[in-house]
Design a protein around this motif. Sequence first.
Motif, PDB file in Angstrom:
ATOM      1  N   GLN A  14      -4.010   2.712   1.037  1.00 39.46           N
ATOM      2  CA  GLN A  14      -5.063   1.937   0.394  1.00 39.46           C
ATOM      3  C   GLN A  14      -4.420   0.952  -0.562  1.00 39.46           C
ATOM      4  O   GLN A  14      -3.473   1.300  -1.281  1.00 39.46           O
ATOM      5  CB  GLN A  14      -6.042   2.841  -0.365  1.00 39.46           C
ATOM      6  N   ALA A  15      -4.960  -0.257  -0.580  1.00 41.82           N
ATOM      7  CA  ALA A  15      -4.386  -1.315  -1.423  1.00 41.82           C
ATOM      8  C   ALA A  15      -4.889  -1.200  -2.847  1.00 41.82           C
ATOM      9  O   ALA A  15      -5.659  -2.018  -3.337  1.00 41.82           O
ATOM     10  CB  ALA A  15      -4.724  -2.678  -0.841  1.00 41.82           C
ATOM     11  N   GLY A  16      -4.453  -0.146  -3.514  1.00 41.42           N
ATOM     12  CA  GLY A  16      -4.853   0.078  -4.886  1.00 41.42           C
ATOM     13  C   GLY A  16      -4.728   1.546  -5.214  1.00 41.42           C
ATOM     14  O   GLY A  16      -4.199   2.335  -4.435  1.00 41.42           O
ATOM     15  N   ILE A  17      -5.240   1.924  -6.389  1.00 41.20           N
ATOM     16  CA  ILE A  17      -5.228   3.329  -6.767  1.00 41.20           C
ATOM     17  C   ILE A  17      -6.292   4.078  -5.974  1.00 41.20           C
ATOM     18  O   ILE A  17      -7.245   3.479  -5.474  1.00 41.20           O
ATOM     19  CB  ILE A  17      -5.485   3.498  -8.282  1.00 41.20           C
ATOM     20  N   ALA A  25       1.967  12.281  18.559  1.00 41.68           N
ATOM     21  CA  ALA A  25       2.529  11.347  17.586  1.00 41.68           C
ATOM     22  C   ALA A  25       1.783  11.404  16.258  1.00 41.68           C
ATOM     23  O   ALA A  25       0.599  11.767  16.194  1.00 41.68           O
ATOM     24  CB  ALA A  25       2.463   9.921  18.146  1.00 41.68           C
ATOM     25  N   VAL A  26       2.465  11.013  15.199  1.00 39.28           N
ATOM     26  CA  VAL A  26       1.828  10.842  13.890  1.00 39.28           C
ATOM     27  C   VAL A  26       1.057   9.529  13.938  1.00 39.28           C
ATOM     28  O   VAL A  26       1.641   8.463  14.183  1.00 39.28           O
ATOM     29  CB  VAL A  26       2.871  10.776  12.760  1.00 39.28           C
ATOM     30  N   PHE A  27      -0.245   9.576  13.736  1.00 37.78           N
ATOM     31  CA  PHE A  27      -1.056   8.355  13.711  1.00 37.78           C
ATOM     32  C   PHE A  27      -1.187   7.889  12.264  1.00 37.78           C
ATOM     33  O   PHE A  27      -1.462   8.690  11.362  1.00 37.78           O
ATOM     34  CB  PHE A  27      -2.438   8.614  14.307  1.00 37.78           C
ATOM     35  N   SER A  28      -1.006   6.602  12.045  1.00 36.54           N
ATOM     36  CA  SER A  28      -1.095   6.050  10.697  1.00 36.54           C
ATOM     37  C   SER A  28      -1.910   4.764  10.713  1.00 36.54           C
ATOM     38  O   SER A  28      -1.980   4.061  11.734  1.00 36.54           O
ATOM     39  CB  SER A  28       0.300   5.803  10.114  1.00 36.54           C
ATOM     40  N   PHE A  29      -2.517   4.469   9.565  1.00 32.05           N
ATOM     41  CA  PHE A  29      -3.460   3.353   9.466  1.00 32.05           C
ATOM     42  C   PHE A  29      -3.338   2.668   8.109  1.00 32.05           C
ATOM     43  O   PHE A  29      -2.801   3.237   7.155  1.00 32.05           O
ATOM     44  CB  PHE A  29      -4.898   3.867   9.628  1.00 32.05           C
ATOM     45  N   GLY A  30      -3.884   1.463   8.029  1.00 33.47           N
ATOM     46  CA  GLY A  30      -4.004   0.766   6.760  1.00 33.47           C
ATOM     47  C   GLY A  30      -5.301   1.156   6.089  1.00 33.47           C
ATOM     48  O   GLY A  30      -5.998   2.091   6.493  1.00 33.47           O
ATOM     49  N   ASP A  31      -5.672   0.414   5.042  1.00 35.18           N
ATOM     50  CA  ASP A  31      -6.850   0.758   4.260  1.00 35.18           C
ATOM     51  C   ASP A  31      -8.154   0.614   5.013  1.00 35.18           C
ATOM     52  O   ASP A  31      -9.157   1.222   4.644  1.00 35.18           O
ATOM     53  CB  ASP A  31      -6.890  -0.069   2.976  1.00 35.18           C
ATOM     54  N   GLY A  32      -8.154  -0.161   6.093  1.00 36.45           N
ATOM     55  CA  GLY A  32      -9.377  -0.346   6.867  1.00 36.45           C
ATOM     56  C   GLY A  32      -9.886   0.929   7.500  1.00 36.45           C
ATOM     57  O   GLY A  32     -11.065   1.035   7.861  1.00 36.45           O
ATOM     58  N   PHE A  67      -1.838   8.165   1.680  1.00 38.78           N
ATOM     59  CA  PHE A  67      -2.637   9.380   1.802  1.00 38.78           C
ATOM     60  C   PHE A  67      -2.271  10.144   3.070  1.00 38.78           C
ATOM     61  O   PHE A  67      -1.825   9.554   4.061  1.00 38.78           O
ATOM     62  CB  PHE A  67      -4.133   9.045   1.899  1.00 38.78           C
ATOM     63  N   ALA A  68      -2.534  11.452   3.036  1.00 41.91           N
ATOM     64  CA  ALA A  68      -2.442  12.289   4.232  1.00 41.91           C
ATOM     65  C   ALA A  68      -3.760  13.041   4.357  1.00 41.91           C
ATOM     66  O   ALA A  68      -4.334  13.478   3.344  1.00 41.91           O
ATOM     67  CB  ALA A  68      -1.278  13.265   4.139  1.00 41.91           C
ATOM     68  N   MET A  69      -4.250  13.192   5.584  1.00 46.00           N
ATOM     69  CA  MET A  69      -5.481  13.946   5.809  1.00 46.00           C
ATOM     70  C   MET A  69      -5.136  15.421   5.932  1.00 46.00           C
ATOM     71  O   MET A  69      -4.356  15.821   6.795  1.00 46.00           O
ATOM     72  CB  MET A  69      -6.175  13.461   7.085  1.00 46.00           C
ATOM     73  N   LYS A  70      -5.734  16.218   5.043  1.00 48.34           N
ATOM     74  CA  LYS A  70      -5.484  17.664   5.047  1.00 48.34           C
ATOM     75  C   LYS A  70      -6.809  18.403   4.922  1.00 48.34           C
ATOM     76  O   LYS A  70      -7.542  18.215   3.956  1.00 48.34           O
ATOM     77  CB  LYS A  70      -4.559  18.053   3.884  1.00 48.34           C
ATOM     78  N   GLY A  71      -7.119  19.213   5.935  1.00 45.76           N
ATOM     79  CA  GLY A  71      -8.357  19.986   5.899  1.00 45.76           C
ATOM     80  C   GLY A  71      -9.600  19.132   5.812  1.00 45.76           C
ATOM     81  O   GLY A  71     -10.581  19.496   5.165  1.00 45.76           O
ATOM     82  N   GLY A  72      -9.573  17.969   6.455  1.00 47.06           N
ATOM     83  CA  GLY A  72     -10.735  17.079   6.461  1.00 47.06           C
ATOM     84  C   GLY A  72     -10.882  16.219   5.224  1.00 47.06           C
ATOM     85  O   GLY A  72     -11.886  15.530   5.068  1.00 47.06           O
ATOM     86  N   LYS A  73      -9.882  16.223   4.331  1.00 48.23           N
ATOM     87  CA  LYS A  73      -9.948  15.407   3.129  1.00 48.23           C
ATOM     88  C   LYS A  73      -8.666  14.603   2.960  1.00 48.23           C
ATOM     89  O   LYS A  73      -7.578  15.086   3.268  1.00 48.23           O
ATOM     90  CB  LYS A  73     -10.165  16.288   1.892  1.00 48.23           C
ATOM     91  N   LEU A  74      -8.821  13.382   2.465  1.00 48.39           N
ATOM     92  CA  LEU A  74      -7.658  12.547   2.201  1.00 48.39           C
ATOM     93  C   LEU A  74      -7.050  12.924   0.863  1.00 48.39           C
ATOM     94  O   LEU A  74      -7.737  12.937  -0.162  1.00 48.39           O
ATOM     95  CB  LEU A  74      -8.055  11.069   2.180  1.00 48.39           C
ATOM     96  N   GLU A  75      -5.765  13.226   0.882  1.00 49.77           N
ATOM     97  CA  GLU A  75      -5.064  13.567  -0.346  1.00 49.77           C
ATOM     98  C   GLU A  75      -4.000  12.514  -0.639  1.00 49.77           C
ATOM     99  O   GLU A  75      -3.163  12.220   0.218  1.00 49.77           O
ATOM    100  CB  GLU A  75      -4.391  14.943  -0.216  1.00 49.77           C
ATOM    101  N   PRO A  76      -4.013  11.927  -1.843  1.00 52.38           N
ATOM    102  CA  PRO A  76      -2.953  10.970  -2.199  1.00 52.38           C
ATOM    103  C   PRO A  76      -1.619  11.688  -2.303  1.00 52.38           C
ATOM    104  O   PRO A  76      -1.524  12.741  -2.942  1.00 52.38           O
ATOM    105  CB  PRO A  76      -3.407  10.415  -3.548  1.00 52.38           C
ATOM    106  N   GLU A 131      -6.397  15.594  11.386  1.00 55.88           N
ATOM    107  CA  GLU A 131      -5.475  16.397  10.580  1.00 55.88           C
ATOM    108  C   GLU A 131      -4.055  15.833  10.652  1.00 55.88           C
ATOM    109  O   GLU A 131      -3.497  15.635  11.733  1.00 55.88           O
ATOM    110  CB  GLU A 131      -5.475  17.847  11.052  1.00 55.88           C
ATOM    111  N   GLY A 132      -3.478  15.555   9.495  1.00 52.72           N
ATOM    112  CA  GLY A 132      -2.117  15.056   9.425  1.00 52.72           C
ATOM    113  C   GLY A 132      -1.967  13.548   9.536  1.00 52.72           C
ATOM    114  O   GLY A 132      -0.860  13.024   9.386  1.00 52.72           O
ATOM    115  N   MET A 133      -3.061  12.824   9.771  1.00 58.08           N
ATOM    116  CA  MET A 133      -2.942  11.361   9.841  1.00 58.08           C
ATOM    117  C   MET A 133      -2.515  10.806   8.490  1.00 58.08           C
ATOM    118  O   MET A 133      -2.802  11.377   7.439  1.00 58.08           O
ATOM    119  CB  MET A 133      -4.256  10.707  10.280  1.00 58.08           C
TER     120      MET A 133
END
Length: 410
Positions: free
Chosen positions: A295-298, A266-273, A380-389, A289-291
């Motif tokens: 985030q509540a802001g920029i 499954a696609v796992f998704s989360f809030g800003d916490g 955001f999506a996690m790609k290659g160990g980094k969060l990308e907006p 990867e792919g999570m």
Amino acid sequence: MKNTQLAVSLLAIALVVGGCSKETPQQGAKKAQGAAPQAGAGALEIKIGHVAPLTGGNAHLGKDNENGARLAIEEANAANIKIDGKNAKFALVAEDDQEDPKVGSTVAQKLVDAQVAGVVGHLNSGTSIPASPIYNQAGIPVISGSATNPKLTEQGFKNQFRVVGRDDQQGPAIATYLANERKPKLVAVVDDASAYGEGIANEVEKTLRAANVKVLPREKGTNKTNDWKAVLTKLRGRNPDAVFYGGMTSTAAPLLKQGRELGMKAVFSFGDGACEGEMVKLAGNAATEGMLCSQAGIPVEAASKKFLEAYKKRFNQDPIIYAPFTYDAANLLIDAMKKANSPDPKKYLPELQKIAFTGATGPISFDEKGDRKDAEITIFAMKGGKLEPIAVFKAGKVVPYAEFVKTASK
């Protein structure tokens, strides 16, 4: 005889006071974080409190928030600000609420007793909400840079503000993106039973159901749960296309890691916490990867260049998530005091309520509840160990991040 007795009495009092002022090296070190700069003659000392978890699994987020406020305080002192004709010397009084509602209320009262002029915090909704009546009764302005539960500003307290979006903005943002872009047929929603976790999970579930996405019965843990195998095994049997978890990194990471270990696709998704790089450290590259997360802001990298460079120089690291917002929160308190020419909460609170301020996170003003007007939510999506907006949610619409940046730069 009376004069002799008086002299002896005064000497005794001086010795007692002098003795009480002594402290061990350990005590001195403990006080250093909240110590005021040495005030010169005629200086006006102004204490500003900050509260966040500085111990426990989310202490890194708490310290990040504290650093943002501390940077603002240090810059204000370097600027030689004058208030009421005196040199203003600001002092940050940092407290650890341990992410515990009872401790949060205790440290709130401690700050009230210390006669702070304003407070930045708390990090969590679960400590901010129970602490808020204490600050309200004392009339002390409070600005959170990260607490997102709607209830915080729905209590009618005129001294309570926040500079980030609410969960009834953030929940619909991540849920709308999930429904529109990933098109799941069945979603599992889990929360940690905290004010924040349950609150954002409720908003996600409500939005998904409104989009005609089927949602499984809610599963729950606590903000201390590390073993999710029983919950995940149950969910695996239902084979959801996506899982949303409302909670913080310390519990979200084991949930994600154990889910992958059980073979959940499954696609796992989360809030800003749980929308931060620490997820990779705790759960691993493969699991994250792919999570998706919000985030509540920029995004932090979209904060002003001046702030990012100053933060890196001062703390020798980059900010994590909400340091730009706590930096702005502290500066908002200071700016309102300057406008009122007073650190007295009764005098500067009206200025804070009507303020128009451009900070590290952009233009800031508050509505009648104390919420930030036109707050953005970033996906955001996690790609290659980094969060990308990848997208920004504003005014009820999801806009691709590249398009948002292009528009914002005009």
